[in-house]
Design a protein around this motif. Structure first.
Motif, PDB file in Angstrom:
ATOM      1  N   UNK A  47      -7.050  -3.023 -14.550  1.00  0.00           N
ATOM      2  CA  UNK A  47      -6.831  -1.893 -15.447  1.00  0.00           C
ATOM      3  C   UNK A  47      -7.799  -0.760 -15.132  1.00  0.00           C
ATOM      4  N   UNK A  48      -9.052  -1.092 -14.804  1.00  0.00           N
ATOM      5  CA  UNK A  48     -10.033  -0.066 -14.448  1.00  0.00           C
ATOM      6  C   UNK A  48      -9.596   0.682 -13.196  1.00  0.00           C
ATOM      7  N   UNK A  49      -8.993  -0.030 -12.242  1.00  0.00           N
ATOM      8  CA  UNK A  49      -8.522   0.630 -11.031  1.00  0.00           C
ATOM      9  C   UNK A  49      -7.377   1.585 -11.331  1.00  0.00           C
ATOM     10  N   UNK A  50      -6.447   1.163 -12.188  1.00  0.00           N
ATOM     11  CA  UNK A  50      -5.347   2.045 -12.574  1.00  0.00           C
ATOM     12  C   UNK A  50      -5.871   3.265 -13.329  1.00  0.00           C
ATOM     13  N   UNK A  51      -6.858   3.054 -14.191  1.00  0.00           N
ATOM     14  CA  UNK A  51      -7.454   4.180 -14.925  1.00  0.00           C
ATOM     15  C   UNK A  51      -8.111   5.168 -13.975  1.00  0.00           C
ATOM     16  N   UNK A  55      -3.260   6.265 -13.024  1.00  0.00           N
ATOM     17  CA  UNK A  55      -1.903   5.748 -12.910  1.00  0.00           C
ATOM     18  C   UNK A  55      -1.518   4.802 -14.042  1.00  0.00           C
ATOM     19  N   UNK A  56      -2.399   4.617 -15.018  1.00  0.00           N
ATOM     20  CA  UNK A  56      -2.102   3.679 -16.104  1.00  0.00           C
ATOM     21  C   UNK A  56      -0.813   4.030 -16.843  1.00  0.00           C
ATOM     22  N   UNK A  57      -0.583   5.309 -17.239  1.00  0.00           N
ATOM     23  CA  UNK A  57       0.677   5.634 -17.939  1.00  0.00           C
ATOM     24  C   UNK A  57       1.910   5.388 -17.070  1.00  0.00           C
ATOM     25  N   UNK A  58       1.812   5.703 -15.778  1.00  0.00           N
ATOM     26  CA  UNK A  58       2.955   5.498 -14.882  1.00  0.00           C
ATOM     27  C   UNK A  58       3.248   4.010 -14.734  1.00  0.00           C
ATOM     28  N   UNK A  69      -0.338  -9.463  -9.195  1.00  0.00           N
ATOM     29  CA  UNK A  69       0.802  -9.265  -8.300  1.00  0.00           C
ATOM     30  C   UNK A  69       1.548  -7.960  -8.590  1.00  0.00           C
ATOM     31  N   UNK A  70       1.693  -7.638  -9.878  1.00  0.00           N
ATOM     32  CA  UNK A  70       2.444  -6.428 -10.226  1.00  0.00           C
ATOM     33  C   UNK A  70       1.677  -5.165  -9.862  1.00  0.00           C
ATOM     34  N   UNK A  71       0.350  -5.184 -10.027  1.00  0.00           N
ATOM     35  CA  UNK A  71      -0.441  -4.011  -9.645  1.00  0.00           C
ATOM     36  C   UNK A  71      -0.420  -3.834  -8.129  1.00  0.00           C
ATOM     37  N   UNK A  72      -0.531  -4.926  -7.383  1.00  0.00           N
ATOM     38  CA  UNK A  72      -0.448  -4.831  -5.924  1.00  0.00           C
ATOM     39  C   UNK A  72       0.876  -4.221  -5.491  1.00  0.00           C
ATOM     40  N   UNK A  73       1.966  -4.708  -6.050  1.00  0.00           N
ATOM     41  CA  UNK A  73       3.279  -4.182  -5.692  1.00  0.00           C
ATOM     42  C   UNK A  73       3.390  -2.704  -6.041  1.00  0.00           C
ATOM     43  N   UNK A  74       2.910  -2.338  -7.217  1.00  0.00           N
ATOM     44  CA  UNK A  74       2.953  -0.952  -7.687  1.00  0.00           C
ATOM     45  C   UNK A  74       2.127  -0.032  -6.793  1.00  0.00           C
ATOM     46  N   UNK A  75       0.941  -0.478  -6.380  1.00  0.00           N
ATOM     47  CA  UNK A  75       0.033   0.367  -5.610  1.00  0.00           C
ATOM     48  C   UNK A  75       0.304   0.349  -4.114  1.00  0.00           C
ATOM     49  N   UNK A  76       1.127  -0.583  -3.650  1.00  0.00           N
ATOM     50  CA  UNK A  76       1.406  -0.665  -2.218  1.00  0.00           C
ATOM     51  C   UNK A  76       2.797  -0.159  -1.870  1.00  0.00           C
ATOM     52  N   UNK A  78       5.597   0.754  -4.091  1.00  0.00           N
ATOM     53  CA  UNK A  78       6.416   1.518  -5.031  1.00  0.00           C
ATOM     54  C   UNK A  78       6.500   2.976  -4.593  1.00  0.00           C
ATOM     55  N   UNK A  79       7.684   3.396  -4.173  1.00  0.00           N
ATOM     56  CA  UNK A  79       7.881   4.767  -3.698  1.00  0.00           C
ATOM     57  C   UNK A  79       8.238   5.738  -4.818  1.00  0.00           C
ATOM     58  N   UNK A  80       8.259   5.248  -6.071  1.00  0.00           N
ATOM     59  CA  UNK A  80       8.624   6.115  -7.181  1.00  0.00           C
ATOM     60  C   UNK A  80       7.459   6.993  -7.645  1.00  0.00           C
ATOM     61  N   UNK A  81       6.250   6.721  -7.163  1.00  0.00           N
ATOM     62  CA  UNK A  81       5.106   7.578  -7.490  1.00  0.00           C
ATOM     63  C   UNK A  81       4.341   7.885  -6.195  1.00  0.00           C
ATOM     64  N   UNK A  82       3.618   9.015  -6.143  1.00  0.00           N
ATOM     65  CA  UNK A  82       3.047   9.489  -4.874  1.00  0.00           C
ATOM     66  C   UNK A  82       1.734   8.840  -4.477  1.00  0.00           C
ATOM     67  N   UNK A  83       1.198   7.913  -5.272  1.00  0.00           N
ATOM     68  CA  UNK A  83      -0.125   7.368  -4.975  1.00  0.00           C
ATOM     69  C   UNK A  83      -0.095   6.015  -4.272  1.00  0.00           C
ATOM     70  N   UNK A  84       1.073   5.405  -4.127  1.00  0.00           N
ATOM     71  CA  UNK A  84       1.128   4.108  -3.449  1.00  0.00           C
ATOM     72  C   UNK A  84       0.865   4.289  -1.950  1.00  0.00           C
ATOM     73  N   UNK A  85       0.464   3.207  -1.305  1.00  0.00           N
ATOM     74  CA  UNK A  85       0.203   3.269   0.139  1.00  0.00           C
ATOM     75  C   UNK A  85       1.454   3.694   0.898  1.00  0.00           C
ATOM     76  N   UNK A  86       2.603   3.140   0.540  1.00  0.00           N
ATOM     77  CA  UNK A  86       3.850   3.522   1.210  1.00  0.00           C
ATOM     78  C   UNK A  86       4.153   5.004   1.007  1.00  0.00           C
TER      79      UNK A  86
END
Length: 313
Positions: A47-51, A55-58, A69-76, A78-86
């Motif tokens: 949660x601290x990383x998302x804060x 990206x916590x609201x997104x 697992x869900x945070x990893x998927x979201x941050x790696x 997920x192309x629906x937001x501009x901050x993921x690695x992809x």
């Protein structure tokens, strides 16, 4: 050079560096999550990383409970937001494609291949099998891109704007990485937690440098000192701002004086800062203020070089 070209080069470099730094931040949390800790402590770390990445609201819009697992998927992936690695690697490639003529062939091929390969790796399920290996690959491709850039590009304004994007992004992300760690741990309780802070150092390739500089036990204060004020640590805030100041001097124009002043003032404060003074005012507040000021410098670059006119330099 045309301001739109400078804009694309600047953001191409920023997105490449952002992908690397997101991988570093995720790697810290992933390694920490493997250590013995309560479920609530693990959740607070993610949660601290998302804060810290705002990206916590997104995340909350698309997911429920904050779990590994869900945070990893979201941050790696997920192309629906501009901050993921992809998303970052795709944006770096699109910015590079827009100014293909300003890049050397080896640099373009490196960036394009990275985007093609990451899609295949994600499709093959590397996040499930070995996320640590994936994070190392992202870091390696970023290193490779910068190496090809330095080894094949003419050292002109185009090169300066790429480097400017790199170091502004690096300063921002190093500060966020530290903020994540200091928010998610109790400083008094974690003084002697070698593995937690060693993970932070390894995430910025700084463990060996720490040993060389301090030759002592790993402590939160010394880690912060190395990553904030040490001028010879490549990923420190002081080293990054030193590069930003030098690069702004090389590309200055009639509208960039205020941006140079802000960057120079911030660098001067880092150059003469003492870590005990930073802790005395509260490191979380200090890092928040630093992030705000780095954002102002980045906005100043945009205003000075590609919003006020068509030509840079």
């Amino acid at each position: 050079m045309l301001s739109r070209t400078a804009d694309h080069l600047f953001w191409m470099a920023r997105y490449t560096e952002r992908a690397e730094n997101t991988a570093r931040m995720l790697d810290v949390n992933h390694q920490t999550a493997l250590l013995p800790q309560s479920r609530d402590a693990s959740r607070q770390g993610w949660l601290a990383m998302l804060d810290a990445t705002e990206l916590t609201p997104v995340f909350a819009e698309h997911h429920g409970t904050v779990v590994h697992e869900e945070v990893l998927d979201f941050m790696v992936r997920d192309l629906s937001h501009p901050a993921s690695i992809m998303s970052c690697l795709r944006a770096a490639r699109e910015n590079a494609r827009a100014v293909r003529g300003a890049l050397t062939t080896p640099l373009w091929e490196t960036i394009n291949t990275t985007w093609l390969d990451v899609q295949q790796m994600i499709a093959d399920g590397i996040l499930r099998h070995d996320p640590a290996q994936f994070f190392e690959w992202v870091k390696f491709r970023s290193h490779l891109t910068r190496g090809v850039e330095a080894g094949t590009m003419l050292k002109d304004e185009a090169y300066c704007f790429m480097r400017l994007g790199t170091f502004l992004e690096r300063a921002d992300n190093t500060a966020r990485l530290l903020d994540v760690k200091f928010q998610s741990t109790d400083l008094d309780r974690q003084q002697d937690d070698f593995y937690q802070w060693a993970a932070v150092l390894r995430s910025v390739s700084g463990f060996e440098m720490y040993r060389k500089v301090y030759r002592a036990a790993v402590t939160p204060e010394r880690v912060a000192e190395l990553l904030i004020v040490h001028p010879d640590m490549p990923r420190s805030l002081a080293a990054s701002l030193r590069e930003v100041v030098a690069l702004l001097a090389q590309v200055r124009n009639g509208a960039s004086a205020e941006t140079e002043r802000r960057a120079g003032k911030l660098h001067a404060e880092l150059k003469f800062a003492r870590i005990e003074d930073i802790f005395s005012v509260g490191i979380h507040g200090w890092l928040g203020d630093f992030l705000r000021r780095v954002h102002e410098v980045g906005s100043g670059v945009s205003h000075s070089f590609w919003l006020v006119g068509g030509i840079c330099g």
